[in-house]
Design a protein around this motif. Structure first.
Motif, PDB file in Angstrom:
ATOM      1  N   ASP A 130      11.960  11.957  -4.521  1.00  0.00           N
ATOM      2  CA  ASP A 130      11.992  13.185  -3.734  1.00  0.00           C
ATOM      3  C   ASP A 130      13.355  13.385  -3.067  1.00  0.00           C
ATOM      4  O   ASP A 130      13.760  14.519  -2.808  1.00  0.00           O
ATOM      5  N   HIS A 131      14.038  12.269  -2.787  1.00  0.00           N
ATOM      6  CA  HIS A 131      15.322  12.315  -2.100  1.00  0.00           C
ATOM      7  C   HIS A 131      16.239  11.252  -2.697  1.00  0.00           C
ATOM      8  O   HIS A 131      15.773  10.251  -3.252  1.00  0.00           O
ATOM      9  N   TYR A 132      17.533  11.449  -2.529  1.00  0.00           N
ATOM     10  CA  TYR A 132      18.512  10.510  -3.088  1.00  0.00           C
ATOM     11  C   TYR A 132      19.716  10.467  -2.152  1.00  0.00           C
ATOM     12  O   TYR A 132      20.307  11.505  -1.837  1.00  0.00           O
ATOM     13  N   LYS A 167       0.801  -1.226   0.000  1.00  0.00           N
ATOM     14  CA  LYS A 167       0.000   0.000   0.000  1.00  0.00           C
ATOM     15  C   LYS A 167       0.838   1.282   0.000  1.00  0.00           C
ATOM     16  O   LYS A 167       0.600   2.216   0.781  1.00  0.00           O
ATOM     17  N   ALA A 168       1.810   1.322  -0.902  1.00  0.00           N
ATOM     18  CA  ALA A 168       2.522   2.577  -1.126  1.00  0.00           C
ATOM     19  C   ALA A 168       1.540   3.610  -1.666  1.00  0.00           C
ATOM     20  O   ALA A 168       0.719   3.306  -2.527  1.00  0.00           O
ATOM     21  N   GLY A 169       1.608   4.810  -1.159  1.00  0.00           N
ATOM     22  CA  GLY A 169       0.682   5.852  -1.596  1.00  0.00           C
ATOM     23  C   GLY A 169       0.863   7.094  -0.759  1.00  0.00           C
ATOM     24  O   GLY A 169       1.858   7.240  -0.033  1.00  0.00           O
ATOM     25  N   PRO A 170      -0.078   8.034  -0.838  1.00  0.00           N
ATOM     26  CA  PRO A 170       0.032   9.281  -0.084  1.00  0.00           C
ATOM     27  C   PRO A 170       0.239   9.016   1.411  1.00  0.00           C
ATOM     28  O   PRO A 170      -0.426   8.158   2.004  1.00  0.00           O
ATOM     29  N   GLY A 171       1.183   9.733   1.995  1.00  0.00           N
ATOM     30  CA  GLY A 171       1.467   9.581   3.414  1.00  0.00           C
ATOM     31  C   GLY A 171       2.476   8.503   3.731  1.00  0.00           C
ATOM     32  O   GLY A 171       2.903   8.376   4.887  1.00  0.00           O
ATOM     33  N   LYS A 172       2.879   7.714   2.744  1.00  0.00           N
ATOM     34  CA  LYS A 172       3.843   6.642   2.965  1.00  0.00           C
ATOM     35  C   LYS A 172       5.226   7.073   2.469  1.00  0.00           C
ATOM     36  O   LYS A 172       5.361   7.691   1.414  1.00  0.00           O
ATOM     37  N   LYS A 173       6.242   6.714   3.249  1.00  0.00           N
ATOM     38  CA  LYS A 173       7.625   6.967   2.860  1.00  0.00           C
ATOM     39  C   LYS A 173       8.227   5.672   2.345  1.00  0.00           C
ATOM     40  O   LYS A 173       8.328   4.691   3.083  1.00  0.00           O
ATOM     41  N   VAL A 174       8.610   5.685   1.073  1.00  0.00           N
ATOM     42  CA  VAL A 174       9.082   4.489   0.379  1.00  0.00           C
ATOM     43  C   VAL A 174      10.517   4.708  -0.090  1.00  0.00           C
ATOM     44  O   VAL A 174      10.833   5.767  -0.650  1.00  0.00           O
ATOM     45  N   ALA A 175      11.374   3.719   0.141  1.00  0.00           N
ATOM     46  CA  ALA A 175      12.740   3.767  -0.380  1.00  0.00           C
ATOM     47  C   ALA A 175      12.923   2.653  -1.395  1.00  0.00           C
ATOM     48  O   ALA A 175      12.448   1.529  -1.201  1.00  0.00           O
ATOM     49  N   VAL A 176      13.604   2.970  -2.475  1.00  0.00           N
ATOM     50  CA  VAL A 176      13.967   1.984  -3.494  1.00  0.00           C
ATOM     51  C   VAL A 176      15.475   1.837  -3.449  1.00  0.00           C
ATOM     52  O   VAL A 176      16.206   2.822  -3.611  1.00  0.00           O
ATOM     53  N   VAL A 177      15.947   0.614  -3.224  1.00  0.00           N
ATOM     54  CA  VAL A 177      17.382   0.343  -3.166  1.00  0.00           C
ATOM     55  C   VAL A 177      17.850  -0.069  -4.558  1.00  0.00           C
ATOM     56  O   VAL A 177      17.423  -1.085  -5.094  1.00  0.00           O
ATOM     57  N   ALA A 232       3.432   8.217  -3.202  1.00  0.00           N
ATOM     58  CA  ALA A 232       4.308   8.071  -2.042  1.00  0.00           C
ATOM     59  C   ALA A 232       5.431   9.099  -2.076  1.00  0.00           C
ATOM     60  O   ALA A 232       5.753   9.670  -3.128  1.00  0.00           O
ATOM     61  N   GLU A 233       6.057   9.334  -0.928  1.00  0.00           N
ATOM     62  CA  GLU A 233       7.287  10.108  -0.850  1.00  0.00           C
ATOM     63  C   GLU A 233       8.431   9.124  -1.104  1.00  0.00           C
ATOM     64  O   GLU A 233       8.607   8.163  -0.350  1.00  0.00           O
ATOM     65  N   VAL A 234       9.197   9.368  -2.151  1.00  0.00           N
ATOM     66  CA  VAL A 234      10.126   8.356  -2.665  1.00  0.00           C
ATOM     67  C   VAL A 234      11.575   8.764  -2.438  1.00  0.00           C
ATOM     68  O   VAL A 234      11.974   9.891  -2.760  1.00  0.00           O
ATOM     69  N   THR A 235      12.352   7.825  -1.905  1.00  0.00           N
ATOM     70  CA  THR A 235      13.782   8.017  -1.711  1.00  0.00           C
ATOM     71  C   THR A 235      14.529   6.920  -2.463  1.00  0.00           C
ATOM     72  O   THR A 235      14.142   5.753  -2.415  1.00  0.00           O
ATOM     73  N   VAL A 236      15.582   7.279  -3.163  1.00  0.00           N
ATOM     74  CA  VAL A 236      16.473   6.299  -3.774  1.00  0.00           C
ATOM     75  C   VAL A 236      17.675   6.105  -2.865  1.00  0.00           C
ATOM     76  O   VAL A 236      18.274   7.074  -2.397  1.00  0.00           O
ATOM     77  N   LEU A 237      18.012   4.841  -2.608  1.00  0.00           N
ATOM     78  CA  LEU A 237      19.220   4.484  -1.878  1.00  0.00           C
ATOM     79  C   LEU A 237      20.133   3.766  -2.863  1.00  0.00           C
ATOM     80  O   LEU A 237      19.867   2.635  -3.264  1.00  0.00           O
ATOM     81  N   SER A 238      21.186   4.437  -3.286  1.00  0.00           N
ATOM     82  CA  SER A 238      22.089   3.906  -4.297  1.00  0.00           C
ATOM     83  C   SER A 238      23.513   3.930  -3.763  1.00  0.00           C
ATOM     84  O   SER A 238      23.820   4.677  -2.832  1.00  0.00           O
ATOM     85  N   GLN A 239      24.397   3.131  -4.352  1.00  0.00           N
ATOM     86  CA  GLN A 239      25.770   3.058  -3.872  1.00  0.00           C
ATOM     87  C   GLN A 239      26.462   4.411  -3.874  1.00  0.00           C
ATOM     88  O   GLN A 239      27.239   4.716  -2.980  1.00  0.00           O
ATOM     89  N   SER A 240      26.181   5.204  -4.887  1.00  0.00           N
ATOM     90  CA  SER A 240      26.813   6.516  -5.009  1.00  0.00           C
ATOM     91  C   SER A 240      25.782   7.506  -5.522  1.00  0.00           C
ATOM     92  O   SER A 240      24.623   7.167  -5.763  1.00  0.00           O
ATOM     93  N   LEU A 241      26.227   8.733  -5.713  1.00  0.00           N
ATOM     94  CA  LEU A 241      25.332   9.789  -6.185  1.00  0.00           C
ATOM     95  C   LEU A 241      25.408   9.988  -7.698  1.00  0.00           C
ATOM     96  O   LEU A 241      24.852  10.954  -8.229  1.00  0.00           O
ATOM     97  N   LYS A 242      26.053   9.075  -8.425  1.00  0.00           N
ATOM     98  CA  LYS A 242      26.286   9.317  -9.846  1.00  0.00           C
ATOM     99  C   LYS A 242      24.993   9.341 -10.660  1.00  0.00           C
ATOM    100  O   LYS A 242      24.951   9.923 -11.740  1.00  0.00           O
ATOM    101  N   LYS A 243      23.926   8.708 -10.157  1.00  0.00           N
ATOM    102  CA  LYS A 243      22.653   8.712 -10.882  1.00  0.00           C
ATOM    103  C   LYS A 243      21.627   9.626 -10.222  1.00  0.00           C
ATOM    104  O   LYS A 243      20.432   9.556 -10.519  1.00  0.00           O
TER     105      LYS A 243
END
Length: 350
Positions: free
Chosen positions: A224-226, A175-185, A203-214
């Motif tokens: 929304d965040h990286y 149930k990702a959607g409004p009010g939920k904080k979701v991270a994609v690794v 959803a409020e979306v964050t990317v968790l990646s090895q580096s900031l190159k992307k």
């Protein structure tokens, strides 16, 4: 091609770890409930490489990979009601299941109690090997064939049949959607679709990646965040932040560290498929009533739902179109994370 033609051009791995080469493979005649599909595009999934190189166990060779298939119906069986010649259609990771177990009856064919029949590297109900989308044509039962809406270009639609549904299913289930904080690794073939879909779900979306190159790409795709996971401060700063984390990577992770990023009652869902076992400290799970889970693609109905959702929101995969004679090079580039974000084979070059 007509029902009298029994072989079609394809690219196959003749043996484990061998380069793929052009060959021909058999296709069954069009049965009463079958559709014949002229394949236009076929995506290259990391799981193609795992299987062609025996990463998940002994394969069936020659192996024609490919389970991200988009094409046009050219012939239908006499009993077909769901598709007609000229329709835009897709085929995903499986082409049949038992159709009788509780999971099939609930539209969860991917979890068939007797085992779904993979689009390739599997045996069908007659005991014959299945061959996938790195070919010019495929014959599939109408009930395992998806309708691709007009709003999605076929080349961008092909990866949705695996990468798209692999991310849509857990995002919808948890149930990702409004009010939920979701991270994609991971921001790769799977992850970039996760960012697009989670953003479209609200959803409020964050990317968790090895580096900031992307990072620039991630924000453009809807994040929304990286954050860079190679910075130890990331895990301190984000501790207890997320309702849902979806890991898309195939490399082993420190899952204990990622569990620490979850809120109470949060879930860490793995859709990547590392070839090796992982280690996990259970205390962080227990102390926050957190969940470590897995998810595999989606059933036929949910996959159609995903395709319709993507069309409604103007979502398609970010692709690099290649010729068939570039497949082996593409495999090496996937392993080097040198693709943004999905290779797609132009089947006319096979």
């Amino acid at each position: 091609m007509t029902t009298n033609v029994t072989t079609v051009p394809a690219y196959a791995a003749p043996a484990a770890n061998a380069p793929l080469e052009r060959t021909t493979v058999p296709r069954r005649p069009v049965g009463e409930h079958d559709v014949l599909i002229e394949i236009k595009f076929s995506g290259i999934c990391h799981s193609d490489i795992h299987q062609a190189r025996d990463g998940w166990g002994e394969g069936i060779y020659p192996m024609v990979p490919g389970h991200e298939i988009a094409g046009i119906v050219t012939e239908v069986g006499t009993g077909v009601t769901k598709h007609k010649a000229g329709d835009r259609v897709g085929v995903g990771c499986f082409v049949d299941s038992c159709r009788e177990c509780e999971y099939c009856l609930r539209g969860l064919e991917q979890y068939c109690a007797k085992g779904m029949i993979g689009t390739y590297n599997a045996l069908d109900k007659d005991g014959e090997p299945t061959y996938g989308g790195y070919s010019t044509h495929i014959v599939v039962d109408e009930n395992y064939t998806l309708r691709i809406p007009d709003g999605i270009p076929l080349d961008q639609a092909a990866p949705l049949l695996c990468a798209g549904i692999t991310l849509y299913s857990p995002l919808a289930h948890w149930k990702a959607g409004p009010g939920k904080k979701v991270a994609v690794v991971g921001l790769g073939g799977l992850g970039h679709m996760g960012v697009k879909i989670a953003h479209a779900l609200g959803a409020e979306v964050t990317v968790l990646s090895q580096s900031l190159k992307k990072q620039e790409d991630g924000l453009r795709l809807g994040a929304d965040h990286y954050y860079a996971t190679n910075d130890p401060a990331t895990f301190t700063e984000l501790a207890g932040s997320f309702d849902l984390i979806v890991s898309t990577v195939s490399a082993p992770l420190d899952f204990t560290a990622y569990v620490g990023l979850l809120r109470t009652d949060g879930a860490l869902v793995n859709v990547g498929a590392p070839e090796e076992p992982i280690a996990l400290n259970l205390f962080p799970l227990m102390l926050g009533r957190k969940t470590l889970a897995g998810s595999a693609i989606g059933g036929i109905a949910e996959t159609q739902e995903m395709l319709d959702f993507c069309a409604e929101h103007g979502l398609g995969a970010e692709i690099e179109l290649i010729r068939a004679d570039q497949i082996n090079e593409a495999y090496e580039r996937v392993l080097a994370s040198d693709v943004r974000y999905r290779f797609v084979i132009d089947a006319s070059t096979i």
